[in-house]
Design an enzyme around this catalytic site. Structure first.
Site, PDB file in Angstrom:
ATOM      1  N   LYS A 174     -36.862   1.302  50.821  1.00  0.00           N
ATOM      2  CA  LYS A 174     -37.394  -0.061  50.930  1.00  0.00           C
ATOM      3  C   LYS A 174     -36.565  -0.981  50.046  1.00  0.00           C
ATOM      4  O   LYS A 174     -36.682  -0.954  48.823  1.00  0.00           O
ATOM      5  CB  LYS A 174     -38.862  -0.155  50.528  1.00  0.00           C
ATOM      6  CG  LYS A 174     -39.434  -1.513  50.962  1.00  0.00           C
ATOM      7  CD  LYS A 174     -40.739  -1.872  50.303  1.00  0.00           C
ATOM      8  CE  LYS A 174     -40.577  -2.614  49.004  1.00  0.00           C
ATOM      9  NZ  LYS A 174     -39.852  -3.902  49.064  1.00  0.00           N
ATOM     10  N   SER A 228     -39.913  -4.304  37.650  1.00  0.00           N
ATOM     11  CA  SER A 228     -40.532  -4.770  36.408  1.00  0.00           C
ATOM     12  C   SER A 228     -41.364  -3.669  35.750  1.00  0.00           C
ATOM     13  O   SER A 228     -41.835  -2.736  36.413  1.00  0.00           O
ATOM     14  CB  SER A 228     -41.431  -5.974  36.697  1.00  0.00           C
ATOM     15  OG  SER A 228     -42.587  -5.540  37.382  1.00  0.00           O
ATOM     16  N   GLY A 232     -43.906  -1.046  37.437  1.00  0.00           N
ATOM     17  CA  GLY A 232     -43.607   0.351  37.116  1.00  0.00           C
ATOM     18  C   GLY A 232     -44.822   1.081  36.565  1.00  0.00           C
ATOM     19  O   GLY A 232     -45.031   2.269  36.836  1.00  0.00           O
ATOM     20  N   CYS A 283     -30.988  -5.939  34.519  1.00  0.00           N
ATOM     21  CA  CYS A 283     -31.761  -5.194  33.509  1.00  0.00           C
ATOM     22  C   CYS A 283     -30.959  -5.098  32.232  1.00  0.00           C
ATOM     23  O   CYS A 283     -31.512  -4.995  31.150  1.00  0.00           O
ATOM     24  CB  CYS A 283     -32.077  -3.776  33.955  1.00  0.00           C
ATOM     25  SG  CYS A 283     -32.333  -3.584  35.684  1.00  0.00           S
TER      26      CYS A 283
HETATM   27  C1  UN1 Z   1     -28.788  -3.679  36.086  1.00  0.00           C
HETATM   28  O1  UN1 Z   1     -28.557  -4.189  35.010  1.00  0.00           O
HETATM   29  O2  UN1 Z   1     -29.777  -4.041  36.736  1.00  0.00           O
HETATM   30  O3  UN1 Z   1     -24.153  -2.123  33.923  1.00  0.00           O
HETATM   31  C2  UN1 Z   1     -27.869  -2.677  36.659  1.00  0.00           C
HETATM   32  C3  UN1 Z   1     -24.033  -2.949  34.800  1.00  0.00           C
HETATM   33  C4  UN1 Z   1     -24.084  -2.545  36.247  1.00  0.00           C
HETATM   34  C5  UN1 Z   1     -25.438  -2.056  36.632  1.00  0.00           C
HETATM   35  C6  UN1 Z   1     -26.530  -2.882  36.061  1.00  0.00           C
HETATM   36  N1  UN1 Z   1     -23.081  -1.585  36.518  1.00  0.00           N
HETATM   37  O4  UN1 Z   1     -23.875  -4.110  34.524  1.00  0.00           O
END
Ligand code: UN1
Length: 499
Positions: A174, A228, A232, A283
């Site tokens: 999804k 989030s 989660g 993230c």
């Molecule tokens: C994310 O931050 O949601 O390290 C993933 C990075 C990428 C992956 C990030 N290769 O910036």
């Protein structure tokens, strides 16, 4: 305008509801990319029934042959890199340089997975008994439910899907409802590469209507979720109750530390890329900048000048540094944090508002924002914003910098700029994160290393690298006794008696 479909039971099909949602370009809301299925329980149920048939077939396919399919996937992604990057920028906004990198991460993950098909190692160890072999090996688990975020529309699905497939599972995918087009292209490529159709199912829709049904389905023993921390937790509660295997990848509040002895130009580039790349919607984004007092004022001055000069715009146009945010609700959340930052006494040095004019009026743009004099412990400094907002904290010593870094509930990535090798290694040792960078920004994880965080960022699993293959397979142990006698573990002793 195109109406897209789900891919269920080996065919492209409409949702049972007959309802669709719109996918619009966040840089220009007048640009309608297409409509996508609003799937619900009956679509998911059919996908599960088909994926169970797909699993029966796929698990019987030797792992090196499964890997060969992934190699072709890597080749096709390489051939279609530019087209996919363009589709991705159009539906989620980050500039083409970044979406090309996103596709490249998928390519890297594909080739890594292809070779892993010949390397799903187990162990063979001596048995404590004679003429008996003891070994461990991997078995696939079943139907994997993969629930993916919008910010890496290709890379993150591949992190989950490719190892799941090489390990012999079938998958229900999804994509986030903001990036269904990239998800569709990925499934098209898997099929073109020769993946048996029932091994992959694509179910579009929202988390509430489709994602939750996947999480709660009793015949999906394996869930991987990126999103989030709030969602989660709900996913985790269900999976805990149902004894499902679950990998969670959630929030971050990542910090870049700059010590007085750092290469400041390098640290400056790192901070800009870390904080405002993907419009702060990673993230791993840098949302805190911890500056040692000796360089604090000077560095901040340079940073604000550079941040003001970043060019906002359509990520498909050359010269754009920062694209739009994903949608209006994300903008509204950032605005709330601007108010919070100001009420906490932070010093708003640049940005802090929606960006308009100059071709930006039809998109969801927000100015790169820097707050100085943010106090450790403030909400602005503690909570994930997921937007282009950087909080600057002033510290005196490395000890203080490390304490500030660690004193948050998340623990994904961190970074330190210093020329002191002892301080650099102390940081690698003492920062409570899944990833620490030395003299590099908080973003930039590579596909062949484990990716994930500590504390409330995750639940102990990792994506990427060799480690994720453990998650997508079950370890089984086999003992084969060819002694022809009953040998009793822990009881029979071949050393003889002491006398
Ligand atoms: C994310 O931050 O949601 O390290 C993933 C990075 C990428 C992956 C990030 N290769 O910036």
């Amino acid at each position: 305008m195109k109406q897209f479909k789900n891919f269920i039971a080996g065919a492209w099909v409409p949702p049972d509801s007959g309802e669709y949602f719109e996918n619009r370009n966040p840089a220009d809301r007048n640009d309608l990319i297409g409509t996508f299925p609003r799937s619900g329980a009956s679509d998911v149920n059919r996908a599960v029934e088909s994926a169970k048939r797909g699993f029966a077939r796929w698990r019987a396919t030797p792992a090196p042959a499964r890997g060969d399919v992934l190699r072709v996937v890597g080749d096709l992604l390489t051939q279609r890199k530019e087209e996919i990057a363009d589709a991705m920028t159009r539906e989620m906004g980050k500039p083409l340089t970044e979406t090309r990198g996103d596709v490249q991460e998928g390519i890297d993950t594909a080739y890594y997975a292809a070779s892993e098909g010949r390397r799903l190692f187990g162990h063979t160890v001596p048995s404590e008994l004679r003429n008996k072999w003891a070994m461990s090996y991997r078995r696939p688990i079943g139907v994997a439910g993969l629930i993916c975020p919008f910010n890496f529309p290709l890379a993150i699905p591949t992190w989950k899907m490719f190892p799941a497939l090489v390990c012999g599972n079938s998958v229900i995918f999804k994509p986030a409802e903001d990036v269904p087009h990239t998800g569709t292209l990925l499934v098209e490529i898997l099929l073109e590469a020769g993946l048996p159709p029932e091994v992959v199912q694509l179910v579009h829709g929202t988390g509430e209507e489709a994602g939750s049904v996947i999480v709660e389905h009793p015949d999906i023993p394996l869930i991987s979720f990126t999103g989030s921390t709030e969602t989660g937790s709900l996913v985790g509660a269900t999976c805990g109750r149902m004894h499902k295997r679950l990998s969670l990848e959630m929030g971050g509040k990542n910090a870049q530390i700059v010590m007085d002895d750092a290469d400041l130009d390098l640290a400056l580039e790192g901070a800009l890329w870390g904080a405002f790349g993907t419009t702060g919607q990673r993230c791993t984004a840098t949302s805190r900048l911890i500056l040692q007092k000796g360089i604090h004022d000077n560095f901040l001055g340079m940073l604000v000048d550079k941040a003001k000069a970043l060019k906002l715009g359509d990520g498909r146009k050359s010269g754009t540094d920062v694209g739009p945010m994903i949608h209006e609700a994300a903008l509204a959340k950032v605005e709330r944090y601007i108010d919070i930052g100001q009420s906490e006494g932070g010093d708003l040095l640049c940005g802090g508002r929606r960006a308009t004019g100059d071709g930006l009026d039809n998109g969801d743009f927000f100015e790169p924002t820097i707050f100085a004099r943010v106090e450790a412990g403030n909400r602005l400094e503690q909570e994930e914003i997921f937007g282009p907002v950087l909080s600057v904290i002033r510290v005196s010593t490395a000890d203080e910098a490390f304490a500030v870094n660690n004193d948050v509930k998340y623990g994904l990535s961190s970074s330190i700029y210093t020329s002191n090798v002892n301080v650099a290694f102390r940081a690698l040792n003492e920062l409570d994160n899944g990833i620490t960078y030395v003299n590099a920004p908080t973003i930039g994880a590579e596909a062949h290393l484990p990716f994930g965080g500590v504390k409330q960022t995750g639940n102990g699993h990792r994506e990427g690298g060799w480690q994720v293959y453990e998650f997508y397979s079950e370890t089984k142990v086999g003992y084969a006794d060819f002694s022809g006698t009953l040998q009793r573990a822990q009881i029979d002793n071949y050393l003889g008696s002491p006398d």
